[in-house]
Scaffold this active site. Structure first.
Site, PDB file in Angstrom:
ATOM      1  N   ASP A 304       0.867  -1.181   0.000  1.00 29.10           N
ATOM      2  CA  ASP A 304       0.000   0.000   0.000  1.00 29.10           C
ATOM      3  C   ASP A 304       0.903   1.230   0.000  1.00 29.10           C
ATOM      4  OD1 ASP A 304      -2.285   1.751   0.410  1.00 29.10           O
ATOM      5  OD2 ASP A 304      -3.347  -0.003   1.150  1.00 29.10           O
ATOM      6  N   HIS A 338       1.776   1.990  -3.288  1.00 32.34           N
ATOM      7  CA  HIS A 338       0.720   2.629  -4.074  1.00 32.34           C
ATOM      8  C   HIS A 338       1.017   4.107  -4.318  1.00 32.34           C
ATOM      9  CE1 HIS A 338      -2.623  -0.550  -3.130  1.00 32.34           C
ATOM     10  NE2 HIS A 338      -1.617  -1.030  -3.820  1.00 32.34           N
TER      11      HIS A 338
END
Length: 482
Positions: A304, A338
């Site tokens: 993430d 991300h």
């Protein structure tokens, strides 16, 4: 036993005084209760002898940031877990030994709890004031994935809302001067947590119920999310309402949820830490409603966001009324993730004074969306202001260098209602000397007609090529850039 970084001493702006007074008033009540439970160090003189201090004084910042101190355990006495009965790969013995060593170090006024080389197994670890968990080179401390090892429930959070939940794997609550250091590894066993990544219907129902409880002001003590099949995964490391935090040198692999989570805490140093975690919601560092944070010389290899800056969600954050302020991230390497830095979407307490500088992204990564992504929605309120990113080198990006979106609700758009509509003022966003490869666009800003984004400046931002229009802006005032 004191060290200093930098030269200049900065004074906080007077316009931040109200927020600081509110924060410290709340903190005083917490510390009074804290002292009454004996969790603090009652022998101040002994603590001063056992735990030193390193002064962090940062210069050449685009905002004023106060000088602050973090604990220095380099000369602190050592408390080996071997002396308290630890045995390699014996989860019961190791858990008891670590807890006993923490108690001994705390009662002595402070010290390092030493985990020697070898493979050790444990359940939850609860730190106490003036204690550093120290992993020697070759030490691997593996954490159980049995949820029962993280009970009883403790005061924690889930996606910006306060609740009682499974204890974070390493947890410090209302502590002063705590740390995790050394050159060893913290390892999370994912056997159970990877199943919980799937977020089955019962979990989503529990998430909705927590949302309603927070919106209606149900006391936090009545929000026990360990009941039934809520399956709310704990953070790996959470410093909750702490002052004086040091993470240095360790590596962290795998995580049930967010990896490093400073929450309602102050004066934090995260230095030379390596994180590798590819599970669901495995952000690297999530500073939330916290102030005075330096993150430097770290390596992030994430499933993430590398850095996800937050400040609580909706009514809970409005109640706590504590912004995330004064965050510096520098000299870090991003191997995957991300975003390099995301702000939000839980930002209802406000975010200000952030600098991301001198960071490099591995150019072979294919997964990075933006270098800076600010996201909010009509339920959040709060504010985002005075955000700076400079001297960044990256390869290809899935989207662009800068993204600002004001209508990010994900699955929550239809799962729960808006109890109160509060928009988020976003202003003073500055990017300077940023280089990237192929992108869809350089900057995409989706402001709101009734509250446009204000003052965005892109200087010396270059990309190899852009597939679409370089600038895709809606409701932005005072944009400067090419």
């Amino acid at each position: 036993m004191r060290k200093r970084i930098g030269k200049e001493i900065f004074i906080e702006k007077t316009d931040a005084l109200g927020a600081r007074v509110a924060f410290f008033a709340a903190g005083a009540a917490l510390l009074s209760a804290f002292a009454a439970t004996g969790a603090g160090c009652s022998d101040r003189a002994k603590q001063e002898e056992s735990v030193g201090a390193e002064t962090i004084s940062l210069e050449s910042l685009p905002f004023e940031m106060p000088e602050f101190e973090v604990p220095d355990f380099s000369e602190s006495p050592e408390f080996s877990i071997l002396a308290h009965g630890a045995k390699p790969d014996d989860g019961v013995a190791d858990s008891k030994a670590i807890a006993a060593a923490i108690d001994a170090a705390h009662e002595a006024g402070g010290g390092k709890v030493v985990v020697p080389a070898g493979h050790w197994s444990t359940g939850k670890i609860h730190l106490k004031s003036n204690v550093c968990l120290y992993l020697e080179e070759g030490a691997v401390l593996e954490f159980s994935s049995d949820p029962s090892d993280y009970l009883p429930a403790v005061r924690s959070t889930w996606e910006g809302m306060e609740c009682y939940n499974y204890s974070p794997l390493i947890y410090a609550f209302e502590c002063e001067n705590v740390g995790i250091a050394g050159s060893g590894k913290l390892l999370a066993n994912l056997d159970t947590w990877s199943e919980w990544y799937k977020r089955p219907p019962a979990h989503m129902e529990a998430s909705k119920e927590l949302y309603h409880m927070a919106a209606k002001g149900v006391p936090v003590e009545e929000r026990d999310m360990t009941l039934g099949e809520a399956n709310m995964r704990p953070q790996f490391i959470q410093f909750n309402r702490c002052k004086g935090v040091r993470l240095e040198g360790i590596s962290i692999e795998n995580s049930p949820f967010w990896v490093i989570h400073p929450y309602l805490s102050q004066n934090i140093l995260i230095r030379g830490v390596t994180v590798k975690a590819y599970g669901h919601n495995n952000d690297g560092v999530d500073p939330e409603m916290s102030q005075n944070i330096l993150i430097e010389d770290c390596v992030f290899d994430q499933g993430d966001d590398a850095i996800a800056i937050k400040s609580g969600r909706n009514q809970d954050a409005w109640r706590l009324n504590t912004p995330t302020r004064n965050v510096v991230v520098r000299n870090c390497l991003i191997k995957n993730g991300h975003q390099l830095c995301a702000i939000g979407s839980e930002l209802s307490g406000g975010v200000e004074n952030v600098l991301i500088e001198n960071c490099t992204l591995d150019k072979s990564i294919q997964n990075v969306g933006h270098l800076l992504f600010i996201k909010t929605n009509e339920r959040r309120g709060g504010f985002v202001r005075n955000i700076h990113m400079r001297n960044i080198v990256a390869g290809d990006l899935r989207y662009g260098v800068l993204g600002i979106e004001t209508d990010v609700l994900y699955q929550w758009r239809n799962l729960v209602p808006t109890y109160e509509r509060r928009l988020t003022p976003i202003s003073d966003i500055y990017l300077d000397n940023v280089e990237a490869g192929a992108v869809k666009y350089v900057s995409k800003i989706q402001g709101q007609e009734e509250l446009p984004v204000e003052r965005v400046n892109l200087k010396k931002v270059s990309v190899a090529k852009a597939e679409e229009s370089r600038l895709q802006h809606l409701h932005v005032n005072s944009f400067v850039g090419d």
